[in-house]
Design a protein around this motif. Structure first.
Motif, short mmCIF file in Angstrom:
data_model
loop_
_atom_site.label_atom_id
_atom_site.label_comp_id
_atom_site.label_asym_id
_atom_site.label_seq_id
_atom_site.Cartn_x
_atom_site.Cartn_y
_atom_site.Cartn_z
N ALA A 71 93.27 22.76 -17.35
CA ALA A 71 93.04 22.56 -15.99
C ALA A 71 91.84 23.55 -15.60
O ALA A 71 91.39 23.38 -14.46
CB ALA A 71 94.28 22.76 -15.14
N TYR A 75 99.30 18.66 -11.05
CA TYR A 75 99.01 18.38 -12.35
C TYR A 75 100.40 18.05 -12.72
O TYR A 75 101.27 18.69 -12.72
CB TYR A 75 98.30 19.42 -13.08
CG TYR A 75 97.01 19.86 -12.43
CD1 TYR A 75 95.84 19.32 -12.64
CD2 TYR A 75 97.07 21.05 -11.64
CE1 TYR A 75 94.56 19.70 -11.94
CE2 TYR A 75 95.87 21.38 -10.94
CZ TYR A 75 94.68 20.86 -11.15
OH TYR A 75 93.74 21.47 -10.71
N THR A 111 96.37 14.03 -12.48
CA THR A 111 95.89 14.79 -11.48
C THR A 111 96.08 14.12 -10.09
O THR A 111 95.48 12.98 -10.01
CB THR A 111 94.54 15.29 -11.62
OG1 THR A 111 94.16 16.13 -12.90
CG2 THR A 111 94.42 16.53 -10.56
#
Length: 81
Positions: A27, A61, A77
């Motif tokens: 991420a 997420y 996401t």
């Protein structure tokens, strides 16, 4: 609260902390930027995987990480308005 183990559980090479670190790296976030909602080891079709959910502000997420190889199997996401 999430329970953590310093060693990987039987059948897995990664610990929950290892899986969290992989999710954060994917991420592009620092641990201080996110709140982990879930980090649990699951056995699916004879394979162990970590199911993780984390939140950063209005972004959530969800990912599955192979608990043996560390490969990210699924990544989603969602953005809250």
């Amino acid at each position: 609260p999430l329970t953590q183990s310093a060693s990987a559980p039987a059948g897995a090479s990664l610990t929950a902390e290892d899986a969290k670190a992989k999710a954060l790296a994917h991420a592009g976030l620092a641990e201080t930027d996110v709140t982990f909602i879930k980090a649990e080891l699951d056995r699916d079709d004879g394979r162990y995987r970590y199911e993780l959910e984390l939140r950063n502000g209005h972004t959530e997420y969800e990912c599955d990480i192979n608990a043996v190889t560390g490969v990210i199997l699924d990544w989603e996401t969602d953005y809250d308005d």
